[in-house]
Scaffold this active site. Structure first.
Site, PDB file in Angstrom:
ATOM      1  N   HIS A 131      47.353  39.309  38.419  1.00 49.42           N
ATOM      2  CA  HIS A 131      45.603  38.137  37.688  1.00 49.42           C
ATOM      3  C   HIS A 131      44.753  38.426  38.349  1.00 49.42           C
ATOM      4  CE1 HIS A 131      46.068  38.041  42.085  1.00 49.42           C
ATOM      5  NE2 HIS A 131      45.045  38.077  42.171  1.00 49.42           N
TER       6      HIS A 131
HETATM    7  C1  UD1 Z   1      41.207  34.586  43.546  1.00 52.01           C
HETATM    8  C2  UD1 Z   1      40.819  35.646  43.596  1.00 52.01           C
HETATM    9  C3  UD1 Z   1      41.338  36.512  44.028  1.00 52.01           C
HETATM   10  C4  UD1 Z   1      42.942  36.290  44.571  1.00 52.01           C
HETATM   11  C5  UD1 Z   1      43.116  35.247  43.619  1.00 52.01           C
HETATM   12  C6  UD1 Z   1      44.535  35.475  44.171  1.00 52.01           C
HETATM   13  C7  UD1 Z   1      37.945  34.906  43.736  1.00 52.01           C
HETATM   14  C8  UD1 Z   1      37.088  36.386  43.008  1.00 52.01           C
HETATM   15  N1  UD1 Z   1      39.101  35.361  43.377  1.00 52.01           N
HETATM   16  O1  UD1 Z   1      41.874  34.801  42.039  1.00 52.01           O
HETATM   17  O2  UD1 Z   1      40.427  37.756  45.136  1.00 52.01           O
HETATM   18  O3  UD1 Z   1      43.757  37.565  45.243  1.00 52.01           O
HETATM   19  O4  UD1 Z   1      42.415  34.250  43.849  1.00 52.01           O
HETATM   20  O5  UD1 Z   1      45.148  33.830  43.478  1.00 52.01           O
HETATM   21  O6  UD1 Z   1      37.640  34.626  44.588  1.00 52.01           O
HETATM   22  N2  UD1 Z   1      43.866  27.742  38.694  1.00 52.01           N
HETATM   23  C9  UD1 Z   1      44.732  26.762  38.663  1.00 52.01           C
HETATM   24  N3  UD1 Z   1      45.050  26.340  40.095  1.00 52.01           N
HETATM   25  C10 UD1 Z   1      44.863  26.290  41.065  1.00 52.01           C
HETATM   26  C11 UD1 Z   1      44.649  27.792  41.390  1.00 52.01           C
HETATM   27  C12 UD1 Z   1      43.510  28.333  40.049  1.00 52.01           C
HETATM   28  O7  UD1 Z   1      44.871  26.535  37.634  1.00 52.01           O
HETATM   29  O8  UD1 Z   1      45.528  26.395  41.850  1.00 52.01           O
HETATM   30  C13 UD1 Z   1      43.439  28.676  37.021  1.00 52.01           C
HETATM   31  C14 UD1 Z   1      41.935  28.157  37.049  1.00 52.01           C
HETATM   32  O9  UD1 Z   1      42.206  28.225  35.886  1.00 52.01           O
HETATM   33  C15 UD1 Z   1      41.550  29.094  37.291  1.00 52.01           C
HETATM   34  C16 UD1 Z   1      41.583  30.511  37.775  1.00 52.01           C
HETATM   35  O10 UD1 Z   1      42.853  30.037  37.833  1.00 52.01           O
HETATM   36  O11 UD1 Z   1      39.966  29.305  36.251  1.00 52.01           O
HETATM   37  C17 UD1 Z   1      41.086  31.382  38.557  1.00 52.01           C
HETATM   38  O12 UD1 Z   1      41.317  31.059  39.290  1.00 52.01           O
HETATM   39  P1  UD1 Z   1      39.806  31.361  40.506  1.00 52.01           P
HETATM   40  O13 UD1 Z   1      40.319  30.629  41.755  1.00 52.01           O
HETATM   41  O14 UD1 Z   1      38.670  31.136  39.976  1.00 52.01           O
HETATM   42  O15 UD1 Z   1      40.998  33.180  40.767  1.00 52.01           O
HETATM   43  P2  UD1 Z   1      42.063  33.604  40.896  1.00 52.01           P
HETATM   44  O16 UD1 Z   1      41.934  34.875  40.018  1.00 52.01           O
HETATM   45  O17 UD1 Z   1      43.369  33.103  40.989  1.00 52.01           O
END
Ligand code: UD1
Length: 412
Positions: free
Chosen positions: A250
């Site tokens: 991810h």
């Molecule tokens: C975040 C953390 C990362 C951790 C990871 C575990 C930061 C900078 N990054 O990354 O350190 O290893 O979580 O998963 O905080 N999304 C969904 N549903 C959700 C959550 C996210 O659809 O419940 C999608 C959204 O489109 C979002 C993307 O995933 O834009 C990324 O989510 P985000 O929380 O921004 O970062 P992660 O890549 O999950």
């Protein structure tokens, strides 16, 4: 004595298993602490959030900020705006932050700048100052001036460094450490990094790894998971999956860059010719895979990769424990596989957890298709790696943390 009000902050998936043991330990001191779980809502999908509360037997978050997704600036700012209101409303004496996600950074930054004096808070600061002064570990420690009108900040998993500022997590953890009053470290590397950066050693507490507390506690229960049967049924209606590789992916540097994503996933399709590959897909990765080109999709369609939704804590532990090989770009999974003695290939150029490499369970793999396939083939020849024995990865880290807190902020 009035109870100390403590905010335990969670936001994203890797936070839940770290906060759970601390919350449960605090509940044992009902006369001392009023622990409040605050969920920022950075992760919000049922499978990225709620399932962990169920699996880890945590109560529903007492406070839910519902910030959701956004750019780094938007997400951080949304947490800060909403978190500030909760600080002003409930005026906790201390917050506990774990790890390195955007929510961790946003909450530490907000708490470091807020001011709301109260007698209870001032008493905590007096206790803290006396405790820290009494820990005169090295002679030349210069205490910085600080307000005692803000909550104390404790960072769990302090001091980890990848020395790669291109990772948002490195920025988050470095800043959070610099704003924290109590730095709880998981391993000796954490202490060494903090000391090298000039941190006041009296604020550093080597307590061990709270994620391993959860792993130990739930390992037996994860045995009962039926996830492998469910996946086998989903794959071909009957049969079973015995030997397999498990993948998680991810990191923005791996999945947001189409050529990199193509190289890694192509490698996985090749590995899947030798061993079935189970790949629970993170929402971010799902989105990017959906945009991938026709040729990658054809490779995927003819491969033995079993794509699934994100998987809950107990099921994932079940899969990890039995995997012949794990390929991942996660931080926590490098630690869990080390503890379990499962060979792990980390799909990153560096790691903030070098202890897992020294332990011999984890290897950084160059991010090229041929290198990933070759390293996987080599790792698969190993029948077994020895589980790492790392100091204080023993199931008692949360107990150590809560003892320190009881001594410091709940002292009379
Ligand atoms: C975040 C953390 C990362 C951790 C990871 C575990 C930061 C900078 N990054 O990354 O350190 O290893 O979580 O998963 O905080 N999304 C969904 N549903 C959700 C959550 C996210 O659809 O419940 C999608 C959204 O489109 C979002 C993307 O995933 O834009 C990324 O989510 P985000 O929380 O921004 O970062 P992660 O890549 O999950």
């Amino acid at each position: 004595m009035p109870k100390r009000r403590i905010f335990l902050i969670v936001g994203a998936r890797p936070n839940f298993m770290k906060i759970a043991p601390i919350y449960k330990e605090m509940k044992k001191y009902a006369e001392l602490f009023e622990p409040i779980i605050l969920h920022t809502g950075q992760h919000y999908d049922e499978k990225m959030s709620k399932i962990f509360f169920d699996d880890l037997e945590l109560p529903k978050p007492h406070i839910y900020l519902g910030v959701g997704s956004g750019s780094h600036a938007v997400q951080t700012a949304e947490v800060m705006k909403k978190f500030e209101r909760e600080l002003e409303r409930l005026k906790p004496e201390l917050l506990i932050l774990v790890g390195d996600v955007n929510s961790t950074l946003a909450c530490s930054l907000t708490a470091a700048k807020i001011r709301y004096g109260s007698d209870r808070l001032h008493k905590c600061w007096t206790n803290y100052d006396q405790y820290i002064a009494s820990r005169n570990i090295t002679a030349l420690q210069q205490s910085k001036k600080q307000s005692n009108d803000r909550p104390l900040i404790a960072h769990v998993e302090a001091g980890l460094r990848s020395f790669d500022s291109d990772m948002p997590e490195e920025i988050n953890r470095t800043i959070t450490d610099s704003l924290s009053d109590l730095l709880f470290t998981t391993c000796v590397d954490g202490d060494e990094n903090l000391i090298a950066e000039g941190f006041d050693t009296r604020k550093i507490f080597f307590v061990g790894n709270v994620m391993i507390d959860s792993l130990q506690f739930y390992l037996n229960r994860s045995e009962k998971s039926t996830i492998l049967d469910e996946l086998a049924a989903h794959r071909d209606g009957n049969g079973s999956i015995r030997r397999y590789a498990l993948v998680t992916l991810h990191r923005p540097s791996n999945v947001d860059d189409p050529p990199m994503l193509t190289a890694i996933v192509t490698a996985l399709t090749e590995i899947s010719k030798e061993i079935p590959v189970i790949f629970p897909v993170h929402p971010r990765t799902r989105k990017l895979l959906a945009q991938s080109g026709e040729s990658l999709r054809r490779k995927i369609d003819s491969s033995e990769i079993l794509f699934t939704e994100p998987i809950g804590y107990l099921d994932f532990l079940h899969l990890q424990t039995r995997a012949a090989l794990v390929l991942t770009d996660s931080g926590g999974i490098q630690e869990e596989t080390s503890y379990l003695g499962v060979p792990c290939l980390t799909l990153r150029p560096n790691t903030e957890r070098p202890i897992t490499i020294r332990a011999g369970t984890n290897k950084l793999v160059p991010l090229r298709r041929e290198a990933i396939v070759a390293d996987a083939q080599n790792m698969l020849k190993l029948n077994h790696v020895r589980p790492a024995k790392i100091k204080y990865w023993d199931g008692n880290a949360a107990e150590r943390i809560v003892h320190v807190l009881a001594d410091i902020i709940a002292g009379n």
